[in-house]
Design a protein around this motif. Sequence first.
Motif, short mmCIF file in Angstrom:
data_model
loop_
_atom_site.label_atom_id
_atom_site.label_comp_id
_atom_site.label_asym_id
_atom_site.label_seq_id
_atom_site.Cartn_x
_atom_site.Cartn_y
_atom_site.Cartn_z
N ASP A 1 0.59 -1.26 -0.15
CA ASP A 1 0.24 0.18 0.11
C ASP A 1 0.82 1.59 -0.14
O ASP A 1 0.28 2.47 -0.67
CB ASP A 1 -1.05 -0.29 0.61
CG ASP A 1 -1.81 1.18 1.75
OD1 ASP A 1 -2.86 1.52 0.45
OD2 ASP A 1 -1.48 2.04 2.54
N SER A 2 1.81 1.35 1.04
CA SER A 2 2.95 2.23 0.83
C SER A 2 3.85 2.52 -0.26
O SER A 2 3.64 3.70 -0.85
CB SER A 2 3.93 2.41 1.97
OG SER A 2 4.56 1.53 0.86
N TYR A 3 3.95 0.99 -1.03
CA TYR A 3 4.80 1.27 -2.43
C TYR A 3 4.12 1.90 -3.68
O TYR A 3 4.13 2.55 -4.67
CB TYR A 3 5.26 0.45 -2.94
CG TYR A 3 6.90 0.54 -3.45
CD1 TYR A 3 6.47 0.78 -4.96
CD2 TYR A 3 8.12 1.16 -2.71
CE1 TYR A 3 7.70 1.14 -5.50
CE2 TYR A 3 9.21 0.99 -3.55
CZ TYR A 3 9.35 0.87 -4.48
OH TYR A 3 9.96 1.14 -5.55
N MET B 1 6.89 -12.04 -11.11
CA MET B 1 7.01 -10.56 -12.22
C MET B 1 6.66 -8.94 -11.50
O MET B 1 7.32 -7.51 -11.58
CB MET B 1 5.60 -10.90 -13.13
CG MET B 1 6.30 -11.65 -13.90
SD MET B 1 6.77 -11.07 -15.19
CE MET B 1 6.33 -12.39 -17.07
N MET B 2 6.07 -9.12 -10.53
CA MET B 2 4.93 -8.42 -9.66
C MET B 2 6.80 -8.03 -8.53
O MET B 2 7.01 -6.64 -7.96
CB MET B 2 4.45 -8.24 -8.64
CG MET B 2 3.06 -8.94 -9.39
SD MET B 2 1.26 -8.87 -8.38
CE MET B 2 1.39 -6.89 -8.24
N ILE B 3 7.87 -8.35 -8.69
CA ILE B 3 8.83 -8.45 -7.69
C ILE B 3 10.27 -7.81 -7.91
O ILE B 3 10.90 -7.80 -7.52
CB ILE B 3 9.20 -9.12 -6.22
CG1 ILE B 3 9.62 -10.34 -7.02
CG2 ILE B 3 8.07 -9.37 -5.77
CD1 ILE B 3 10.39 -11.81 -6.01
N THR B 4 9.79 -7.73 -10.06
CA THR B 4 11.08 -7.78 -10.70
C THR B 4 10.57 -6.36 -11.00
O THR B 4 11.79 -5.80 -11.71
CB THR B 4 10.78 -8.66 -11.38
OG1 THR B 4 10.65 -9.55 -11.13
CG2 THR B 4 11.96 -8.41 -12.72
N PRO C 1 10.11 -3.54 -7.77
CA PRO C 1 11.35 -4.23 -8.54
C PRO C 1 12.62 -4.36 -7.54
O PRO C 1 13.89 -3.95 -6.89
CB PRO C 1 12.04 -2.89 -9.10
CG PRO C 1 11.50 -1.54 -8.65
CD PRO C 1 10.28 -1.92 -8.31
N LEU C 2 11.96 -5.69 -6.57
CA LEU C 2 12.86 -6.56 -5.87
C LEU C 2 13.83 -6.87 -5.45
O LEU C 2 15.67 -6.64 -5.28
CB LEU C 2 11.59 -6.91 -4.63
CG LEU C 2 13.14 -7.65 -3.37
CD1 LEU C 2 13.32 -6.36 -2.77
CD2 LEU C 2 12.31 -8.48 -2.44
N LEU C 3 13.99 -8.05 -6.92
CA LEU C 3 15.10 -8.61 -7.61
C LEU C 3 15.90 -7.25 -8.15
O LEU C 3 17.06 -8.53 -8.08
CB LEU C 3 13.59 -9.42 -8.34
CG LEU C 3 13.51 -10.64 -7.76
CD1 LEU C 3 12.79 -11.78 -8.50
CD2 LEU C 3 14.19 -11.64 -6.88
N PRO C 4 15.50 -7.08 -9.03
CA PRO C 4 16.68 -5.96 -9.45
C PRO C 4 17.29 -5.52 -8.46
O PRO C 4 18.67 -5.34 -8.76
CB PRO C 4 15.43 -5.66 -10.81
CG PRO C 4 14.76 -5.43 -10.51
CD PRO C 4 14.10 -6.58 -9.54
N ILE D 1 18.39 -12.61 -12.72
CA ILE D 1 18.17 -13.77 -11.98
C ILE D 1 16.86 -13.66 -11.23
O ILE D 1 16.79 -15.05 -11.25
CB ILE D 1 18.63 -12.38 -10.25
CG1 ILE D 1 18.85 -13.72 -9.77
CG2 ILE D 1 17.79 -12.01 -10.32
CD1 ILE D 1 19.86 -12.67 -7.96
N ALA D 2 16.21 -13.33 -12.33
CA ALA D 2 14.73 -13.83 -11.68
C ALA D 2 14.23 -15.79 -12.01
O ALA D 2 13.67 -16.28 -11.51
CB ALA D 2 13.42 -12.76 -12.03
#
Length: 374
Positions: free
Chosen positions: A23-25, A241-244, A263-266, A288-289
């Motif tokens: 929600d904050s992001y 996808m949703m953390i990439t 974009p956590l994985l990047p 890396i995903a």
Amino acid sequence: MKRIRIEALMFLVFLFLIFWGVDSYMGVSNFFKTLMLTAHDLLINTVFFIMAIAVLTGGFSALLFEFGVADLIDILLKPLIKPLYNLPGVAAMGILSTYFSDNPAIIALAKDKRFMKNFDRWQQPLLCNLGTSFGMGLIVSTFMIAQGTRMSVNLFPAVLIGNIGALVGSIASVRIFSVYTKNKLGTFSNDEFIPEKYYTETRPGSFMERFLEALLDGGKSGVEIGLGIIPGVLIISTFVMMITFGPKDQNVGYQGLAYEGIPLLPYIGEKIFVVLRWLFGFSNPELIAFPLTSLGSTGAALALVPKFIDMKIVTPNDIAVFTAMGMTWSGYLSTHIAMMDELGYRYLTGKAIFSHTIGGIVAGITAHLIYMFF
């Protein structure tokens, strides 16, 4: 009862932290909209494409087995199996069956006493790592070659190199695991050894009847594989996808579109990008995903490739590495435990997973080095 309440409380806290972070992001409404649109797009444009490939390759594979081509390949491979893997030559049938279908195909062979009595006891658990190294190999290879149209490049050489990388990775995986199985089970010979005469059974009938039945039965198995990958693709790939990927338009921000996310994985990839580039020659941290997703589902990992290509962040070298690691790590975290249990060696699962993890890394490094050399 107390344990259940504690677990429920911890899970609720975990969910609250996730939704608070989302929600904050990007906002909760954008999150759910993106979630549904991404899953829908993956189903329509990726899952059905993979299923179509699986049906065609399934029919082709069935013909190879029906008319003895697989047995002929098996005979040609047998002289290589002993020096490469220290296994009986009949293990080549395990490689072929999983390459043309999926990891669990090795279990069907393991249920056949004619097949298993060719192996010493310490060699039997190795079939899990051997089969997993080539799972969905034909589907992965065909899918990757088909992406050459998107990239306007002939990807056959890269995919061929990826297959060689998977071969080297499989040798590493089996050889490392064999150290543990020898120590645990000993190296006694099988007293019930049966000479290596294992061939697939063929259907009765005329040539045309056998051709059509094999083709259609193989196609049905492709449909089963296509249906089987749907949960992995829609759940795992959507999550990955949703953390990439971040917002589609940085200036506008989040719009609830498909493939947007945090974009956590990047971010993680950037921290170890020097290592990734040195080991695998990856051209972008987002890549890396793919290997991470392959651990749980190769079908889900394949779903990432078209998006990478659309973003123009993937190269033929990356395709070679993807092919090698995708085959070697073809969903082994989700199948290894069940496969080792079926083989009767559940207590060796941890060693099998450790060995196969090393094998996947070796496969990726080998594919990169061969690609750079040629």
